[in-house]
Design an enzyme around this catalytic site. Structure first.
Site, PDB file in Angstrom:
ATOM      1  N   SER A 226      45.494  42.099  37.981  1.00 54.22           N
ATOM      2  CA  SER A 226      44.818  41.035  38.713  1.00 54.22           C
ATOM      3  C   SER A 226      43.330  41.046  38.408  1.00 54.22           C
ATOM      4  CB  SER A 226      45.024  41.224  40.222  1.00 54.22           C
ATOM      5  OG  SER A 226      44.184  40.375  40.982  1.00 54.22           O
TER       6      SER A 226
ATOM      7  N   TYR B 271      44.694  46.736  47.821  1.00 55.26           N
ATOM      8  CA  TYR B 271      45.376  45.947  46.785  1.00 55.26           C
ATOM      9  C   TYR B 271      44.587  45.961  45.482  1.00 55.26           C
ATOM     10  CZ  TYR B 271      47.152  41.735  44.409  1.00 55.26           C
ATOM     11  OH  TYR B 271      47.670  40.852  43.484  1.00 55.26           O
TER      12      TYR B 271
END
Length: 274
Positions: free
Chosen positions: A168, A181
Site C-alpha cells: 500500500s 495497518y
C-alpha cells in the site's frame, strides 16, 4: 454511503466498484496458468481474478465469509471462460492455509501464481486507543499469514512461477489513522524484497503492487463516512479495482521476466520513494 459490517460485502455497496473495463482485451498472457488469490471475493482480488481469467488463467479464490461476493466472482470468472474454485476460511489459522494449498493442488494440479491480497484494517486516530486483539489480528492476517501461506505454496511452485503481494501507499508515507495497518504494509514491502533475493536463484519472481485509495468493500466497512475518500491525491479521486488489476497481469505474465523485488505504485499520482 452507508457503513457496513466488516469485512464488507461488495454486493451491498451503494456505488459498485468497476471490476474490469469493457475496453480491456485479453490476449492469452496467462493461458494454462493457475492462480491462487487471497481476498479474491471482491474489490481488488475480484478484479485480479477476472482479469486473469480474461487472459486465460484458472483461479482459486480465498475469502473469509463473504459467500455472496465469492459466488459473484466465480460467476464472472466463468463468464470469461476460466475455471474458478472458492475457499472460505480465516487465513490466520495455519490449518486453513494448508487446506487452501492442498485443495488448490487437488483441483488444478498446479500453482503458478500466488496473489497475497487479503488484509484488514482498524482505523484509529490515537495509538493509545489501539486494541491489542485488533492489533494482533491486523498483523496476523496482513503479514504473518502471508509469509506462512507463501511458504506452503512454494512447495508446489517452480521456475517461472510468480508471487505478487499487495502492499500500500501507506507502507511508504504512513497514515495518521492507521498506524498498525501502515506498519504491516511496510513489512510486506520488505518481505517482497527479501523473498525476491532468496528465490532469484530458483527463477521464481516476487513483486508487489502498492495501491493508493481504491474503492473496495473494506473502505465503507471500516472508514465510516467516506465522501472525501481519495480526493487528496493529485488525480483528485479514488481509483477503481479495474485500474489496478492490469498491474498484476503484467507481473504475472511473460512481459515481466526481468522484474523481481519491485513494487508498482498505482495511487493516483502520489510520489513516494521506492
Amino acid at each position: 454511503m452507508k457503513t457496513m459490517e466488516r469485512p464488507g460485502l461488495q454486493a451491498e455497496m451503494e456505488q459498485q466498484p468497476e471490476t474490469i473495463k469493457d475496453s480491456y482485451k485479453g490476449s492469452g498472457k496467462l493461458e494454462g496458468k493457475t492462480a491462487l488469490i487471497t481476498g479474491g471475493d471482491s474489490g481488488i482480488g475480484r478484479a485480479v481474478a477476472v482479469h486473469f481469467a480474461r487472459e486465460g488463467a484458472n483461479v482459486a479464490i480465498a475469502y473469509l465469509n463473504e459467500e455472496q461476493d465469492a459466488q459473484k466472482t466465480k460467476e464472472l470468472v466463468e463468464k470469461e471462460g476460466g475455471k474458478c474454485v472458492t475457499f472460505s476460511g480465516n487465513l490466520t489459522d495455519k490449518e486453513v492455509c494448508q487446506h487452501l494449498i492442498d485443495q488448490t493442488m487437488s483441483e488444478f494440479g498446479q500453482l503458478d501464481i500466488l496473489i497475497n491480497n487479503a488484509a484488514t484494517q482498524y482505523p484509529n486516530k490515537d495509538i493509545t486507543n489501539i486494541d491489542y486483539d485488533e492489533l494482533k489480528e491486523t498483523f496476523d492476517l496482513n503479514i504473518v499469514s502471508m509469509i506462512y501461506l507463501t511458504k506452503l505454496a512454494l512447495e508446489h511452485m517452480k521456475e517461472g512461477s510468480r508471487i505478487i503481494n499487495t502492499t500500500s501507499v501507506t507502507g511508504y508515507k504512513g497514515h495518521e489513522m492507521m498506524v498498525d495497518y501502515s506498519s504491516t504494509k511496510g513489512a510486506i514491502t520488505s518481505f517482497t524484497r527479501a523473498l525476491s533475493a532468496q528465490l532469484a536463484e530458483k527463477k521464481i519472481l516476487v513483486n508487489g503492487v502498492a495501491p493508493g485509495p481504491i474503492m473496495t468493500p473494506l473502505i465503507p466497512a471500516t472508514m465510516g463516512a467516506i465522501e472525501d475518500f481519495g480526493k487528496q491525491v493529485p488525480l483528485g479521486r479514488p481509483g477503481q479495482p479495474s485500474e489496478l488489476a492490469p498491474a498484476y497481469v503484467y507481473l504475472a505474465s511473460e512481459d515481466s521476466t526481468y522484474v523481481t523485488g519491485q513494487i508498482i505504485h498505482v495511487n493516483g499520482g502520489t510520489v513516494v520513494g521506492g
